[in-house]
Design an enzyme around this catalytic site. Structure first.
Site, PDB file in Angstrom:
ATOM      1  N   ASP A  32     -25.015 -40.609 -26.523  1.00  0.00           N
ATOM      2  CA  ASP A  32     -25.053 -41.429 -25.477  1.00  0.00           C
ATOM      3  C   ASP A  32     -23.988 -41.956 -24.830  1.00  0.00           C
ATOM      4  O   ASP A  32     -22.943 -41.866 -25.886  1.00  0.00           O
ATOM      5  CB  ASP A  32     -26.237 -42.680 -26.107  1.00  0.00           C
ATOM      6  CG  ASP A  32     -26.801 -43.141 -24.570  1.00  0.00           C
ATOM      7  OD1 ASP A  32     -25.934 -43.997 -23.760  1.00  0.00           O
ATOM      8  OD2 ASP A  32     -27.944 -43.186 -24.495  1.00  0.00           O
ATOM      9  N   TYR A 154     -32.459 -35.975  -6.861  1.00  0.00           N
ATOM     10  CA  TYR A 154     -32.953 -36.163  -8.278  1.00  0.00           C
ATOM     11  C   TYR A 154     -34.275 -35.141  -8.481  1.00  0.00           C
ATOM     12  O   TYR A 154     -34.184 -34.418  -9.722  1.00  0.00           O
ATOM     13  CB  TYR A 154     -33.571 -37.728  -8.479  1.00  0.00           C
ATOM     14  CG  TYR A 154     -34.168 -37.810  -9.661  1.00  0.00           C
ATOM     15  CD1 TYR A 154     -33.544 -37.944 -10.752  1.00  0.00           C
ATOM     16  CD2 TYR A 154     -35.520 -37.887  -9.631  1.00  0.00           C
ATOM     17  CE1 TYR A 154     -34.219 -38.391 -12.095  1.00  0.00           C
ATOM     18  CE2 TYR A 154     -36.323 -38.172 -11.010  1.00  0.00           C
ATOM     19  CZ  TYR A 154     -35.444 -38.337 -12.106  1.00  0.00           C
ATOM     20  OH  TYR A 154     -36.252 -38.529 -13.296  1.00  0.00           O
ATOM     21  N   LYS A 158     -34.477 -31.837 -11.469  1.00  0.00           N
ATOM     22  CA  LYS A 158     -35.427 -31.858 -12.051  1.00  0.00           C
ATOM     23  C   LYS A 158     -36.304 -30.785 -11.915  1.00  0.00           C
ATOM     24  O   LYS A 158     -36.792 -30.081 -13.033  1.00  0.00           O
ATOM     25  CB  LYS A 158     -36.447 -33.074 -12.223  1.00  0.00           C
ATOM     26  CG  LYS A 158     -35.655 -34.375 -12.306  1.00  0.00           C
ATOM     27  CD  LYS A 158     -35.327 -34.266 -13.927  1.00  0.00           C
ATOM     28  CE  LYS A 158     -34.711 -35.591 -14.209  1.00  0.00           C
ATOM     29  NZ  LYS A 158     -34.338 -35.697 -15.786  1.00  0.00           N
TER      30      LYS A 158
HETATM   31  N1  LIG Z   1     -38.314 -43.683 -16.172  1.00  0.00           N
HETATM   32  C1  LIG Z   1     -38.941 -42.991 -15.391  1.00  0.00           C
HETATM   33  O1  LIG Z   1     -39.768 -43.409 -14.551  1.00  0.00           O
HETATM   34  C2  LIG Z   1     -38.714 -41.521 -15.432  1.00  0.00           C
HETATM   35  C3  LIG Z   1     -39.586 -40.482 -15.020  1.00  0.00           C
HETATM   36  C4  LIG Z   1     -39.353 -39.205 -15.206  1.00  0.00           C
HETATM   37  C5  LIG Z   1     -38.430 -38.603 -15.782  1.00  0.00           C
HETATM   38  N2  LIG Z   1     -37.597 -39.744 -16.114  1.00  0.00           N
HETATM   39  C6  LIG Z   1     -36.280 -39.084 -16.994  1.00  0.00           C
HETATM   40  O2  LIG Z   1     -36.331 -39.395 -18.510  1.00  0.00           O
HETATM   41  C7  LIG Z   1     -34.961 -39.382 -19.005  1.00  0.00           C
HETATM   42  C8  LIG Z   1     -34.578 -40.779 -19.481  1.00  0.00           C
HETATM   43  O3  LIG Z   1     -34.782 -41.807 -18.591  1.00  0.00           O
HETATM   44  P1  LIG Z   1     -35.502 -43.257 -18.715  1.00  0.00           P
HETATM   45  O4  LIG Z   1     -36.237 -43.828 -17.913  1.00  0.00           O
HETATM   46  O5  LIG Z   1     -35.516 -43.442 -20.348  1.00  0.00           O
HETATM   47  O6  LIG Z   1     -33.846 -44.047 -18.338  1.00  0.00           O
HETATM   48  P2  LIG Z   1     -33.080 -45.126 -19.198  1.00  0.00           P
HETATM   49  O7  LIG Z   1     -32.023 -45.462 -18.108  1.00  0.00           O
HETATM   50  O8  LIG Z   1     -33.525 -46.173 -19.862  1.00  0.00           O
HETATM   51  O9  LIG Z   1     -32.132 -44.464 -20.353  1.00  0.00           O
HETATM   52  C9  LIG Z   1     -31.403 -43.357 -19.745  1.00  0.00           C
HETATM   53  C10 LIG Z   1     -30.041 -43.252 -21.033  1.00  0.00           C
HETATM   54  O10 LIG Z   1     -29.168 -42.122 -20.715  1.00  0.00           O
HETATM   55  C11 LIG Z   1     -28.234 -42.719 -20.907  1.00  0.00           C
HETATM   56  N3  LIG Z   1     -26.840 -42.036 -20.271  1.00  0.00           N
HETATM   57  C12 LIG Z   1     -26.725 -42.363 -18.750  1.00  0.00           C
HETATM   58  N4  LIG Z   1     -25.550 -41.649 -18.423  1.00  0.00           N
HETATM   59  C13 LIG Z   1     -24.992 -41.137 -19.405  1.00  0.00           C
HETATM   60  C14 LIG Z   1     -23.984 -40.087 -19.470  1.00  0.00           C
HETATM   61  N5  LIG Z   1     -23.300 -39.849 -18.339  1.00  0.00           N
HETATM   62  N6  LIG Z   1     -23.788 -39.464 -20.564  1.00  0.00           N
HETATM   63  C15 LIG Z   1     -24.579 -39.923 -21.476  1.00  0.00           C
HETATM   64  N7  LIG Z   1     -25.657 -40.755 -21.600  1.00  0.00           N
HETATM   65  C16 LIG Z   1     -25.852 -41.253 -20.546  1.00  0.00           C
HETATM   66  C17 LIG Z   1     -28.180 -44.304 -20.972  1.00  0.00           C
HETATM   67  O11 LIG Z   1     -26.918 -44.933 -21.624  1.00  0.00           O
HETATM   68  C18 LIG Z   1     -29.392 -44.344 -21.553  1.00  0.00           C
HETATM   69  O12 LIG Z   1     -29.276 -44.641 -22.833  1.00  0.00           O
HETATM   70  C19 LIG Z   1     -34.120 -39.049 -17.659  1.00  0.00           C
HETATM   71  O13 LIG Z   1     -33.875 -37.796 -17.873  1.00  0.00           O
HETATM   72  C20 LIG Z   1     -35.005 -39.499 -16.454  1.00  0.00           C
HETATM   73  O14 LIG Z   1     -34.737 -38.794 -15.397  1.00  0.00           O
HETATM   74  C21 LIG Z   1     -37.672 -41.014 -16.363  1.00  0.00           C
END
Ligand SMILES: NC(=O)c1ccc[n+]([C@@H]2O[C@H](COP(=O)([O-])OP(=O)(O)OC[C@H]3O[C@@H](n4cnc5c(N)ncnc54)[C@H](O)[C@@H]3O)[C@@H](O)[C@H]2O)c1
Length: 259
Positions: A32, A154, A158
């Site tokens: 991370d 985005y 995906k």
């Molecule tokens: N939350 C939603 O509704 C949702 C829906 C569909 C898909 N997703 C996908 O799920 C995954 C996780 O999302 P989340 O909702 O848990 O988000 P979140 O923001 O809670 O967590 C994202 C994590 O990625 C890390 N991160 C950000 N930039 C980074 C970088 N440059 N290098 C390394 N790490 C980095 C952050 O520090 C964090 O720990 C993502 O790929 C997101 O696109 C989320």
């Protein structure tokens, strides 16, 4: 017990997945930007190369799973970051550790999104990512794109991830490594909390069949359970799948699409 590597596990879906994998006795390595076991900026080539080198140094005997989960959306995120982190941060990390996965007959999981089922993705952008795949050139092409259309980019990253998984999985499978994607619905994490009011309104307009009458957000544990399963040997027959974990939203929107 296995060695499970996961990116973006300091928060949200990744953190919950890491928690349940640790509870099951696995060694979990969180890569991370902050608070990681390995700290790396996966939006950069240098950050990815450093993390890949570190994994080879620590685990020469191989790893059991790689979960490429880090991603950004919500708020005014630069388009270049969406492209670099979401698409290249996942595909390059996956490719970079495939040899470690081959040593153990492991599994790779990529976090896509059910936004790909909502018609938001631009096929030219997704096609550029899958077919051209030259990061520097693509970043040059998008440098003037307004972050206000970030949701379109985005969804495009995906979509490209899901297609990358479908295209690569037969070859990866023939090398003994399963490659799948998880497509979550909207989940209660920092990402959705950071959305602008108009982004939130658009998200809330999309019903989740299992959550009718409530806020249309899933909980991280609902995604994490699916992620931990598909990464594990219990899912040994599953390869090349884009698994929607969205309470049935994809089915609601695309009920005629059965394959
Ligand atoms: N939350 C939603 O509704 C949702 C829906 C569909 C898909 N997703 C996908 O799920 C995954 C996780 O999302 P989340 O909702 O848990 O988000 P979140 O923001 O809670 O967590 C994202 C994590 O990625 C890390 N991160 C950000 N930039 C980074 C970088 N440059 N290098 C390394 N790490 C980095 C952050 O520090 C964090 O720990 C993502 O790929 C997101 O696109 C989320």
């Amino acid at each position: 017990m296995g060695i499970y590597v996961i990116t973006g596990a300091s928060s949200g879906i990744g953190a919950k997945t890491a928690e349940i994998l640790r509870e099951r006795g696995h060694e979990v390595v969180n890569i991370d930007l902050k608070d990681g076991d390995i700290e790396a900026n996966l939006a950069t080539k240098e950050g990815r190369a450093g993390a890949i080198a570190e994994l080879h140094e620590r685990y020469p005997e191989g790893i059991d799973a790689m979960i490429c989960n880090a991603g950004v959306s919500g708020g005014k995120v630069p388009i270049s970051l969406i492209i670099s982190l979401n698409y290249f941060g996942a595909t390059e990390m996956a490719k970079g550790v495939r040899d470690l996965l081959e040593k153990k007959g492991g599994s790779c999981v990529i976090t896509s999104s059910n936004s790909i089922a909502q018609g938001a993705a631009r096929m030219d952008v997704a096609g550029m990512l899958n077919n051209q795949a030259d990061e520097d050139r693509i970043l040059e092409l998008v440098k003037d794109v307004d972050p206000a259309v970030g949701h379109v980019y985005y969804a495009s990253t995906k979509y490209a991830l899901a297609r990358w998984v479908r295209r690569m999985s037969p070859d990866w499978g023939s090398r003994g490594v399963r490659l799948n994607a998880i497509a979550p619905g909207n989940v209660r994490t920092a990402m959705t909390a950071n959305m602008l009011p108009e982004q939130r309104a658009a998200m809330e307009a999309i019903p989740v069949p299992t959550h009718f009458g409530e806020e249309p957000l899933m909980e991280p544990i609902e995604i994490a359970n699916a992620m931990a399963f598909i990464a594990s040997p219990e899912a040994s027959g599953i390869n090349g799948v884009v698994l929607f974990v969205d309470g049935g939203t994809d089915a609601l929107l695309n009920s005629e699409k059965v394959y």
